[in-house]
Design a protein around this motif. Structure first.
Motif, PDB file in Angstrom:
ATOM      1  N   LEU A 193      86.710 -63.228  80.506  1.00 60.52           N
ATOM      2  CA  LEU A 193      86.531 -64.676  80.380  1.00 60.52           C
ATOM      3  C   LEU A 193      85.511 -64.972  79.292  1.00 60.52           C
ATOM      4  O   LEU A 193      85.684 -65.892  78.490  1.00 60.52           O
ATOM      5  CB  LEU A 193      86.065 -65.255  81.723  1.00 60.52           C
ATOM      6  CG  LEU A 193      85.876 -66.770  81.754  1.00 60.52           C
ATOM      7  CD1 LEU A 193      87.208 -67.479  81.535  1.00 60.52           C
ATOM      8  CD2 LEU A 193      85.261 -67.213  83.084  1.00 60.52           C
ATOM      9  N   HIS A 194      84.440 -64.212  79.290  1.00 57.28           N
ATOM     10  CA  HIS A 194      83.422 -64.314  78.240  1.00 57.28           C
ATOM     11  C   HIS A 194      83.317 -62.936  77.597  1.00 57.28           C
ATOM     12  O   HIS A 194      82.664 -62.042  78.149  1.00 57.28           O
ATOM     13  CB  HIS A 194      82.079 -64.743  78.816  1.00 57.28           C
ATOM     14  CG  HIS A 194      82.132 -66.014  79.599  1.00 57.28           C
ATOM     15  ND1 HIS A 194      82.431 -67.238  79.026  1.00 57.28           N
ATOM     16  CD2 HIS A 194      81.965 -66.249  80.939  1.00 57.28           C
ATOM     17  CE1 HIS A 194      82.427 -68.172  79.966  1.00 57.28           C
ATOM     18  NE2 HIS A 194      82.151 -67.599  81.131  1.00 57.28           N
ATOM     19  N   PRO A 195      83.961 -62.705  76.476  1.00 52.61           N
ATOM     20  CA  PRO A 195      84.030 -61.347  75.893  1.00 52.61           C
ATOM     21  C   PRO A 195      82.683 -60.687  75.681  1.00 52.61           C
ATOM     22  O   PRO A 195      82.583 -59.462  75.718  1.00 52.61           O
ATOM     23  CB  PRO A 195      84.753 -61.588  74.562  1.00 52.61           C
ATOM     24  CG  PRO A 195      85.544 -62.848  74.787  1.00 52.61           C
ATOM     25  CD  PRO A 195      84.711 -63.692  75.697  1.00 52.61           C
ATOM     26  N   THR A 196      81.634 -61.505  75.486  1.00 47.99           N
ATOM     27  CA  THR A 196      80.319 -60.887  75.279  1.00 47.99           C
ATOM     28  C   THR A 196      79.607 -60.582  76.584  1.00 47.99           C
ATOM     29  O   THR A 196      78.528 -59.995  76.579  1.00 47.99           O
ATOM     30  CB  THR A 196      79.436 -61.808  74.423  1.00 47.99           C
ATOM     31  OG1 THR A 196      79.338 -63.082  75.065  1.00 47.99           O
ATOM     32  CG2 THR A 196      80.037 -61.969  73.031  1.00 47.99           C
ATOM     33  N   ASP A 197      80.208 -61.000  77.692  1.00 48.73           N
ATOM     34  CA  ASP A 197      79.634 -60.715  79.007  1.00 48.73           C
ATOM     35  C   ASP A 197      80.423 -59.568  79.634  1.00 48.73           C
ATOM     36  O   ASP A 197      81.568 -59.749  80.054  1.00 48.73           O
ATOM     37  CB  ASP A 197      79.709 -61.950  79.895  1.00 48.73           C
ATOM     38  CG  ASP A 197      79.098 -61.705  81.277  1.00 48.73           C
ATOM     39  OD1 ASP A 197      78.680 -60.560  81.539  1.00 48.73           O
ATOM     40  OD2 ASP A 197      79.046 -62.649  82.072  1.00 48.73           O
ATOM     41  N   PRO A 198      79.861 -58.358  79.726  1.00 46.70           N
ATOM     42  CA  PRO A 198      80.637 -57.210  80.214  1.00 46.70           C
ATOM     43  C   PRO A 198      81.102 -57.360  81.660  1.00 46.70           C
ATOM     44  O   PRO A 198      82.057 -56.719  82.069  1.00 46.70           O
ATOM     45  CB  PRO A 198      79.676 -56.034  80.050  1.00 46.70           C
ATOM     46  CG  PRO A 198      78.311 -56.653  80.010  1.00 46.70           C
ATOM     47  CD  PRO A 198      78.472 -57.994  79.382  1.00 46.70           C
ATOM     48  N   LEU A 199      80.432 -58.218  82.441  1.00 50.80           N
ATOM     49  CA  LEU A 199      80.781 -58.310  83.858  1.00 50.80           C
ATOM     50  C   LEU A 199      82.057 -59.109  84.103  1.00 50.80           C
ATOM     51  O   LEU A 199      82.573 -59.096  85.219  1.00 50.80           O
ATOM     52  CB  LEU A 199      79.628 -58.921  84.645  1.00 50.80           C
ATOM     53  CG  LEU A 199      78.339 -58.090  84.664  1.00 50.80           C
ATOM     54  CD1 LEU A 199      77.284 -58.749  85.541  1.00 50.80           C
ATOM     55  CD2 LEU A 199      78.606 -56.675  85.135  1.00 50.80           C
ATOM     56  N   THR A 200      82.573 -59.815  83.100  1.00 50.76           N
ATOM     57  CA  THR A 200      83.825 -60.552  83.291  1.00 50.76           C
ATOM     58  C   THR A 200      85.044 -59.742  82.834  1.00 50.76           C
ATOM     59  O   THR A 200      86.158 -60.240  82.855  1.00 50.76           O
ATOM     60  CB  THR A 200      83.782 -61.878  82.514  1.00 50.76           C
ATOM     61  OG1 THR A 200      83.663 -61.610  81.108  1.00 50.76           O
ATOM     62  CG2 THR A 200      82.614 -62.730  82.988  1.00 50.76           C
ATOM     63  N   TYR A 201      84.808 -58.513  82.436  1.00 54.05           N
ATOM     64  CA  TYR A 201      85.898 -57.619  81.992  1.00 54.05           C
ATOM     65  C   TYR A 201      86.553 -57.046  83.255  1.00 54.05           C
ATOM     66  O   TYR A 201      86.234 -55.959  83.708  1.00 54.05           O
ATOM     67  CB  TYR A 201      85.294 -56.532  81.114  1.00 54.05           C
ATOM     68  CG  TYR A 201      86.269 -55.609  80.414  1.00 54.05           C
ATOM     69  CD1 TYR A 201      87.627 -55.908  80.290  1.00 54.05           C
ATOM     70  CD2 TYR A 201      85.806 -54.421  79.845  1.00 54.05           C
ATOM     71  CE1 TYR A 201      88.483 -55.059  79.637  1.00 54.05           C
ATOM     72  CE2 TYR A 201      86.660 -53.568  79.183  1.00 54.05           C
ATOM     73  CZ  TYR A 201      88.005 -53.891  79.080  1.00 54.05           C
ATOM     74  OH  TYR A 201      88.873 -53.033  78.431  1.00 54.05           O
ATOM     75  N   TRP A 202      87.476 -57.801  83.844  1.00 60.73           N
ATOM     76  CA  TRP A 202      87.931 -57.518  85.212  1.00 60.73           C
ATOM     77  C   TRP A 202      88.693 -56.204  85.379  1.00 60.73           C
ATOM     78  O   TRP A 202      88.587 -55.580  86.447  1.00 60.73           O
ATOM     79  CB  TRP A 202      88.741 -58.708  85.758  1.00 60.73           C
ATOM     80  CG  TRP A 202      90.012 -59.048  85.027  1.00 60.73           C
ATOM     81  CD1 TRP A 202      90.142 -59.873  83.957  1.00 60.73           C
ATOM     82  CD2 TRP A 202      91.322 -58.581  85.348  1.00 60.73           C
ATOM     83  NE1 TRP A 202      91.447 -59.957  83.563  1.00 60.73           N
ATOM     84  CE2 TRP A 202      92.205 -59.171  84.413  1.00 60.73           C
ATOM     85  CE3 TRP A 202      91.853 -57.733  86.322  1.00 60.73           C
ATOM     86  CZ2 TRP A 202      93.577 -58.941  84.431  1.00 60.73           C
ATOM     87  CZ3 TRP A 202      93.215 -57.503  86.344  1.00 60.73           C
ATOM     88  CH2 TRP A 202      94.063 -58.096  85.412  1.00 60.73           C
ATOM     89  N   PRO A 203      89.482 -55.714  84.420  1.00 59.16           N
ATOM     90  CA  PRO A 203      90.109 -54.402  84.652  1.00 59.16           C
ATOM     91  C   PRO A 203      89.088 -53.275  84.811  1.00 59.16           C
ATOM     92  O   PRO A 203      89.333 -52.298  85.518  1.00 59.16           O
ATOM     93  CB  PRO A 203      90.977 -54.199  83.404  1.00 59.16           C
ATOM     94  CG  PRO A 203      91.209 -55.567  82.866  1.00 59.16           C
ATOM     95  CD  PRO A 203      89.953 -56.314  83.144  1.00 59.16           C
ATOM     96  N   SER A 204      87.933 -53.438  84.163  1.00 59.42           N
ATOM     97  CA  SER A 204      86.917 -52.395  84.217  1.00 59.42           C
ATOM     98  C   SER A 204      85.916 -52.613  85.345  1.00 59.42           C
ATOM     99  O   SER A 204      85.502 -51.665  86.012  1.00 59.42           O
ATOM    100  CB  SER A 204      86.166 -52.327  82.882  1.00 59.42           C
ATOM    101  OG  SER A 204      85.057 -51.466  82.950  1.00 59.42           O
ATOM    102  N   GLU A 205      85.541 -53.895  85.586  1.00 57.03           N
ATOM    103  CA  GLU A 205      84.438 -54.180  86.499  1.00 57.03           C
ATOM    104  C   GLU A 205      84.885 -54.597  87.891  1.00 57.03           C
ATOM    105  O   GLU A 205      84.154 -54.391  88.862  1.00 57.03           O
ATOM    106  CB  GLU A 205      83.551 -55.284  85.904  1.00 57.03           C
ATOM    107  CG  GLU A 205      82.930 -54.925  84.574  1.00 57.03           C
ATOM    108  CD  GLU A 205      82.017 -53.722  84.685  1.00 57.03           C
ATOM    109  OE1 GLU A 205      81.267 -53.629  85.677  1.00 57.03           O
ATOM    110  OE2 GLU A 205      82.047 -52.872  83.791  1.00 57.03           O
TER     111      GLU A 205
END
Length: 1603
Positions: free
Chosen positions: A98-110
């Motif tokens: 959702l926010h590419p610079t926020d790693p925690l919104t990278y849902w497949p990974s997090e």
């Protein structure tokens, strides 16, 4: 007691939570935990001192994500691969954030890896250059992107691991076209066929299957004269694109077996629907369609894990994974289970302790929301963090450094809920897909450090593919783990295997109730855990009662750890929640005051509160409840006493006490059925089966619980403590309880129902085995051990058992497939035997008989263990007559066997020496690992033997005399050392490198570092290079270490200045424990710490034995041996004055003397587990001591001086070098070494258990070893050629020597017999003698005349006798001599060249033609005539084995062809590759050798067996007999062999009779066989009558071979 401060402060009664405050949504904890984890990961991305918001943002380029295939999450055992593919203008990270610079919104990974159901999902993201905004033009197309995706998948190391996993694609927008094109390419390209077969499901998120009008607008835009180049892939997205049309058309007819999910957008983006619904769906029958409430951009990125769109996609993916895992189970469950069953069986039936976990989660102990004070604490979350710890090391504060801690310690008083908290932590970890292994210690024999380690190893194998395969392969290689020895388990399984396997995920170990483990082993366990390599991602959760010792160990080792304390304010919240959840306190009226009262009296003890609730269930008014609460004491023991009074005043008082007595004394939880049977046998009361689970709890007033596995347990360990305390009002004497249980078990096994499996005379009703059967078999000795040793009824029952039912018991144990229970029983009975010997004033004869039984069963395990497991019934039919005649089993049972008989003059006593390897030159060194034994010789040779059979496997050549050998700890490599050079050999025995000694010194010793990466070489003569470190891979020098110079000379005085000493007399290193010890001439011992990685050696202390501290010339140190166990820092020091001393380093590195023993000796060696010390004495004897107590437990007499002593890797065998021999010893004390750690020093139990072995050297001088053996035709006589040049003739029916004569001055090498002419031919080195004998029908043999004595120029290698007339073939490597018609003729032309060029070339008699000879080689058979030794035909008969039905390939074995005169078959063994069994039989009909023309291929048959054949024994009638590598004598009928489905397994040869290369065995009749053991002929009569029919695969047409 001062303990570390924790997050929970001291106990305070604070305002307590009400019901509304306690109750929370079921998933609130999980969401909170996930939030904590993610926030922690966010902080972990920051540097220590950064405060800028920008520091937590990813750079713009990194936010887009890397190109290519990137693995985001890899579980320990992947079963499905999910690959995310972005669309136009997207990125491998950007599209899914959702926010590419926020790693925690990278849902497949997090997000996905934490979701339930995704535990086995390996997740990837694929990136490709779809940026239409770049200035440069691009010719790349969807085809190019698809090919790149396939290539990355094919070459991905991650996807190769467990490479048969199904693939699930998740694609956004144009990515959907890319994955469809990739699938089509894969189905048409042979290179990617395997990928096509793996593709299972495709998810399309707003994919323009029919193109997009937005693409047309974009293409027009790119056509404008802007600084942006044209992009081919954009044109392909237009509605009328030929690419889109072709992909859709081809895909429609190729995707029938795929699962398809199409999601379409339902909201416009900037007023435009980017991909309309009709383009986003394909309309295929196997397609599932669904809308998402999002625009084109947000169908693939979500606000949070509660976003409805995310939940839709995630749940669909989860359903797909579940479907795939069902298919996975169908395909691989059998293999998975077989591997785990094999591992579990090898690890003494270790399992994941689910019953113990479930016991912590019962409603009576646990309710929703319990223990959140633990897992919601930020310290716990930081400790938990599975991410890399590199950034954490930069954090400054103590609070921040929590993530760098390996250990979490939860402590609290008994009953405070520690086990419940441990169970909660386990469930928390499992629910978030972490790899967690756990173990619950309980008072009892099964809760040991060994069982903990075995359980952890099994659980890691269960969850980790690589670990499972490594352990399974280890077991298949024949590695036997001593399941009772935790240092060996740790070294073998963990250091040697598990820790060498890369961990893809952090491993969490939860160990509950560590305080229930014995103190000594508990400390050793902690030492081992604390010394785990810091780089290994392992976290350890430990719970226990408060323990100052544990705290001191953490602090001394400088180990950071997190602490939590149970029973404080947070625990009160749990108790409050539990009380609110109970129906009795969950009424409409206000019960909060009652709950507050319970909480105040509980003092934070959860157990007290649960017992109180049980008492309240009989109350029906508020007043009654309040009265009960106030009347119940707050102290636990008083509370228990009140409950016991209620039991004793009930009608079931006797039953209740019997139940408690059995549960208290049982070493493992009893099942309901076992307990019911135990009570029936004990007090003759039969419990009703229906409702028994509830009845047990009611009878014992809830002090007893039944878990989900139907096992009966005490509700808490404190109940056991109370019942076994003398102040208890229901005192259970443990000695008396065990005695009672032992008598019940023994009386049961002595009864009529306990019979052999094939017992014919048992009534059908009695033959049914009860539930109590297995318990009695496994644990009767445990109860005996803990009983009163002076009890006469118990001793009488035990003696009756040994005399009548011991073999039946052994059969039942063998049926379990593991003899570890037998070893435990022997150890327990040894303890009982030793105590009874000590406590009784007069020793009756029964004690000696019991000792003999224990000795026999100990030998039974060591000598016959594997064969007993193969055939448990052999304990009755074949083992008793094979035992030494002095053994108690032989005396008791062999006399009852009228058929099988052993004739052997030397088989009267048990032998510690299992075998002896002889050499032509002096042996100097020996080394052993789990597969091989290597012996180094003075003549630069290294002989490598199979460690089980002692067959020669290989011969290596070293540059100098081999004075040092060492196997790697883990790799299987071998290092050899001579004074000037060291050589490293691979596990396949190929030379890797050789290095010369650096500087001016000489190599003294060599060894591997613990991880086998470094070779440490000790050199003498160069003070600057005392220890040199070489790279084990290439031999490059890594560094050197030097010793501190000694400035005192032993011979200096005031008039002569002291000269420094450079060369120490003794130097010993132990890389495993990081210590070195050295001593110069007449100096004290100096001890150093060594770091082989940093190449540093630092002196830490000096040790002087007591009484020599101030001596000017202290006694000379002769040798030092370090205790091999990593948890100890002790050593044994041998002095010239006869003192053997053990010393130990304390935590402050000060050495103190522990024990001393007076013995003149030369050499020391420690067993791998550090429990046994071997001492080579000056008179040649070897004494074995318990390292811990320095108590001598056995002495093995011998003459000469032991040059080297080495233990086997298992610690069950001992190798000693004496001159030109290597002796192999198997003393029983090595099997029972635990016993000697605890026996009182004054009780020398071993003297009661075994006979001393006579001086082997003196015996060998009198022995006349047999060097060759042949049968006298078909007559019941055999000829033996002996080392003293004599020849003896033996009658196999009586065992008598009927004739003995001497013809040779050297030992007889070969014999050949002509039955018709009664001529015996014999050879020594180069002389052949023919002797005329006479034989009468009465069995009388006479020597008549010597027909000739012929000398050859070379060593004679073969000898054959012509059968119809006087004649012999005498073969050497350079010539062939034929004696015929009284003349000798030598032939050395092409025949000699043939013989000398192939070491496997062998002469043999033609089976059907007395005038012909056969010359067989590895792959040919050539016919010769006796007359002139001429070839019958120039063309040899060739062996041509081509394809096999299972793709196995064959390789020529160095095996000889075998035939028998007048028989129809010629047979040999052949090696197989790619088959379970390594060898097979090849047979062909010998009559076809007469066919014409000679040289044409002859059809043969390849016979596979489920066993591995070691050697052929002979052909008798239509049967071929062979010996397997496990020692079984088997036969196979060659009649109609093309349709044979079975082979016969007769009996096994004891290992002591079949070790080494020179096996001499003959089948002499259909019932008898003979073999050679040293100087004795062993005759086995009627053993071939024994037969078990074993299944055999039917030979197929494809198995036919040509000759």
């Amino acid at each position: 007691m001062m303990l570390p401060a924790t997050a929970s402060s001291s106990l305070r009664i604070m305002p307590l939570a009400t019901k509304d405050q306690v109750e929370q949504p079921a998933n609130s904890h999980k969401q909170s935990a996930r939030s904590l984890l993610r926030s922690w990961r966010l902080r972990r991305g920051t540097s220590a001192g950064s405060s800028s918001d920008a520091s937590i943002q990813l750079a713009s380029e990194a936010a887009k994500g890397p190109l290519g295939l990137n693995t985001l999450f890899e579980p320990s055992e992947p079963k499905v691969d999910i690959i995310f593919v972005h669309g136009l203008q997207g990125g491998s990270r950007k599209t899914w954030s959702l926010h590419p610079t926020d790693p925690l919104t990278y849902w497949p990974s997090e997000w996905l890896p934490l979701e339930p159901g995704f535990r086995h999902a390996r997740i990837h993201s694929f990136g490709y250059d779809s940026d239409w905004g770049r200035a440069a033009a691009s010719k790349l197309t969807v085809h190019d992107f698809a090919l790149a995706l396939l290539a990355d998948i094919k070459h991905s190391n991650a996807l190769k691991r467990n490479g048969n996993t199904p693939i699930v694609f998740v694609a956004h927008s144009m990515g959907g076209l890319v994955i469809k094109k990739a699938y089509l390419l894969a189905t048409r390209n042979e290179t990617y066929k395997d990928i096509a077969s793996r593709i299972h499901t495709m998810y399309f998120l707003a994919t323009p299957h029919r193109g997009s009008n937005s693409a047309a607008y974009l293409n027009s835009y790119l056509s404008l004269p802007l600084p942006i180049g044209a992009k081919s892939f954009v044109k392909e997205l237009m509605p009328n694109s030929q690419t889109v049309h072709d992909i859709n058309f081809d895909f429609r007819y190729s995707c029938a077996h795929l699962k398809l999910f199409s999601f379409f957008e339902s909201k416009p983006m900037n007023g435009i629907m980017i991909v309309e619904k009709q383009s986003a769906i394909m309309g295929l029958p196997n397609e599932e369609e669904q809308y998402l409430a999002a625009d084109h951009r947000h169908v693939c990125k979500f606000d949070s894990a509660q976003d409805p769109n995310y939940l839709i996609v995630m749940r669909k993916l989860k359903a797909t994974i579940e479907e795939i895992q069902q298919d996975y189970k169908l395909k691989y469950t059998q293999e998975y289970r077989e591997q785990l069953v094999s591992i579990s069986k090898a690890f003494e039936n270790a399992q994941r302790p689910l019953p113990d976990l479930y016991a912590t989660q019962t409603p009576s102990k646990y309710h929703e929301g319990s223990c959140q004070w633990l897992t919601r604490d930020e310290k716990f979350t930081r400790w938990l963090d599975p991410e890399t710890e590199l950034e954490a090391n930069k954090l400054q504060s103590d609070t921040q450094r929590v993530s760098d801690c390996r250990f979490l310690w939860l402590y609290g008083p008994p009953g405070s809920g520690k086990s419940i908290a441990s169970g909660h932590a386990i469930s928390f970890l499992e629910s978030h897909n972490f790899d967690v292994c756990y173990y619950f210690f309980k008072a009892g024999s099964s809760s040991t450090v060994a069982m903990l380690l075995l359980s952890l190893a099994y659980q890691m194998a269960e969850a980790n593919l690589e670990i499972r395969h490594q352990l399974f392969n280890l077991i298949n290689q024949g590695v036997v783990v001593n399941c009772n020895d935790y240092p060996v388990i740790w070294n073998t399984l963990f250091l040697g295997c598990i820790f060498k396997t890369p961990f893809l995920q952090t491993q969490y170990w939860v160990i509950d109730a560590l305080d229930e483990c014995p103190q000594e082993s508990r400390n050793n366990l902690l030492h081992m855990l604390m010394r785990i390599n810091r780089d290994l991602p392992i976290k350890v959760f430990v719970s226990s009662r408060p323990d100052n010792k544990m705290q001191q160990m953490f602090e001394h080792e400088r180990i950071q750890y997190v602490t939590f304390q149970a029973g404080q304010q947070a625990s009160l919240q749990d108790i409050a929640g539990y009380l609110h959840s109970r129906p009795i306190l969950d009424q409409a009226i206000d019960t909060q005051p009652l709950i507050d009262l319970i909480l105040q009296k509980s003092d934070g003890i959860f157990l007290w509160a649960t017992l109180m609730v049980d008492k309240l269930n009989d109350c029906y008014s508020i007043e009654d409840i309040e009265a009960v609460i106030k009347g119940v004491p707050g102290e636990m023991n008083t509370f228990y006493a009140d409950i016991i009074d209620q039991i004793q005043n009930s009608p079931n008082a006797e039953l209740g006490k019997c139940i408690l007595k059995w549960i208290v004394s049982a070493p493992v939880p009893l099942s309901i059925d076992e307990l019911r049977e135990a009570i029936r046998f004990d007090i003759k009361r039969t419990l009703l089966t229906p409702g028994l689970q509830t009845a047990l709890s009611q009878i014992c007033r809830n002090l007893v619980i039944v878990n989900d596995e139907k096992q009966v347990q005490l509700m808490h360990q404190t109940v056991r403590t109370f019942l076994t305390s003398e102040g208890s009002n229901c005192y259970i004497s443990e000695r008396l309880a065990h005695e009672n249980a032992a008598l019940v078990c023994l009386n049961y096994m002595n009864g009529s129902t306990f019979q052999p499996r094939n017992y014919r005379f048992v009534n059908a009703a009695d033959a049914a085995f009860t539930a109590f059967d297995k318990y009695a078999i496994l644990y009767f000795a445990y109860h005996v051990e803990h009983s009163h040793s002076i009890s006469q009824p118990l001793f009488t029952a035990l003696m009756k058992f040994t005399e009548t039912k011991a073999l039946t018991w052994a059969e039942r144990v063998a049926e379990l497939g593991n003899l570890s229970p037998m070893i435990r029983v022997i150890k327990s009975l040894l303890q009982y035997h030793a105590r009874r010997l000590k406590e009784r004033d007069s020793i009756d004869n029964g004690m000696g008989v019991l000792g003999s039984w224990l000795n026999d069963f100990t030998r039974l395990v060591t000598n016959f263990g594997p064969n007993l497991i193969d055939s448990p019934r052999s304990i009755y039919v074949s083992i008793p007559p094979l035992l030494p005649t002095s053994s108690i089993i032989y005396k008791t049972y062999a006399s009852r066997m009228t058929k099988q008989k052993v004739i052997c003059t030397t088989n009267s006593e048990w032998e510690e020496r299992a075998s002896c390897l002889l050499f032509s030159s002096d042996a100097k060194s020996v080394a052993s690992n789990s597969r091989y034994v290597a012996v180094g010789l003075l003549k630069k040779q290294i002989r490598v033997y199979d460690h089980l059979t002692l067959e020669l496997v290989d011969e290596l050549h070293h540059p100098g005399p081999v004075r040092n050998l060492a196997f790697g700890n883990l790799s299987g490599r071998l290092v050899s050392g001579s004074p000037k050079a060291i050589t490293v050999w691979s596990a396949e025995r190929k030379e890797l490198w050789t290095a010369s000694v650096p500087g001016m010194g000489l190599f003294h010793s060599v060894c591997f570092s613990p991880d086998d990466s470094i070779i440490l070489a000790v050199t003498l003569g160069d003070p600057k290079r005392v220890i040199t470190s070489f790279s084990a891979d290439d031999g490059s020098i890594i560094g050197t270490m030097h010793l501190a110079q000694d400035d005192a000379d032993s011979e200096s005085d005031d008039d002569n200045p002291r000269r420094p000493q450079w060369i120490p007399k003794v130097i010993t290193i132990s890389p495993r424990i990081g210590l070195a010890a050295f001593a110069y001439r007449k100096t004290h011992l100096t001890i150093c710490s060594i770091d082989y990685e940093l190449n540093t050696m630092t002196q830490i202390t000096q040790f002087a034995k007591e009484g020599s501290e101030d001596a000017r010339l202290p006694p000379q140190v002769l040798d030092v041996a370090f205790c091999s166990a990593t948890e100890y820092r002790s050593m044994a020091i041998l002095y010239e004055d006869g003192d053997l001393v053990t010393a130990e380093l304390d935590h402050y590195d000060q050495a103190s003397q522990r024990h001393i023993y007076y013995v003149f000796a030369r050499i020391l060696a420690a067993s791998p587990d550090g429990r046994i010390l071997a001492v080579g004495e000056n008179d040649g004897s070897v004494s074995l001591f318990a390292f811990e107590t320095l108590q001598r437990i056995q002495r093995i007499p011998h003459e000469g001086h032991a040059a080297n002593i080495v233990f086997s890797s298992s610690g069950l065998c001992l190798y000693t070098i004496y001159g030109k021999a290597c002796n192999v010893w198997e003393p029983p004390c090595l099997l029972l070494q635990d016993q000697w750690d605890f026996d009182p020093p004054e009780v020398d139990g071993i003297d009661e258990l075994q006979k001393r072995w006579d001086d082997s050297s003196k015996r060998e001088k009198r022995e006349r070893f047999i060097h060759c053996l042949i049968q006298a035709g078909d007559d019941p006589f055999v000829f033996c050629g002996r080392a003293d040049g004599s020849i003896t003739v033996h009658d196999v029916n009586t065992g008598n020597v009927t004739l003995e004569f001497v013809e040779h001055k050297l030992y007889v090498r070969h014999l050949a017999w002509s039955p018709k002419l009664q001529i015996l031919y014999s050879t020594d080195g180069s002389r052949c003698i023919a002797t005329q004998l006479s034989y009468s029908k009465g069995g009388q043999w006479k020597k008549l005349d010597q027909l000739f004595s012929h000398e050859e120029k070379g060593v004679i290698t073969q000898l054959l006798a012509k059968q119809d007339e006087p004649g012999a073939l005498i073969s050497t490597r350079t010539s062939q001599t034929v004696w015929l018609a009284g003349a000798f003729v030598s032939y050395d032309l092409s025949t000699a060249e043939t013989i000398s060029s192939d070491v496997n070339a062998t002469w043999s008699l033609h089976p059907n033609d007395v005038n012909r000879l056969l010359l067989t080689k590895s792959n040919t058979v050539q016919l010769y005539s006796w007359d002139g030794l001429r070839k019958i035909d120039e063309r040899p008969i060739s062996l041509d084995i081509t394809s096999q039905p299972d793709s196995s390939t064959t390789k020529n074995a160095a095996a000889k062809w075998m035939s028998r005169l007048g028989r129809d078959h010629v047979v040999r063994t052949i090696s197989l590759e790619g088959s379970e069994a390594e060898t097979a039989l090849v047979t062909f009909e010998s009559s076809k050798l007469q066919s014409d023309p000679i040289g044409m291929p002859i059809s043969g048959i390849l016979h596979r067996f489920p066993c591995d054949i070691r050697t052929l024994l002979g052909i008798l009638g239509s049967k071929v007999f062979f010996l397997t590598r496990r020692g079984w004598v088997c036969s196979y009928s060659l009649k109609g062999s093309s349709s044979g489905m079975h082979y016969a397994r007769h009996f096994f040869i004891p290992p002591v009779w079949r070790t080494g290369n020179s096996l001499m065995m003959l089948i002499v009749s259909k019932s008898h066989m003979v073999l050679v053991h040293r100087n004795d002929l062993v005759i086995l009569q009627r053993f071939l009558d024994l037969k078990d029919t074993m299944p055999l695969e039917e030979p197929r047409l494809a198995d036919r071979v040509s000759y």
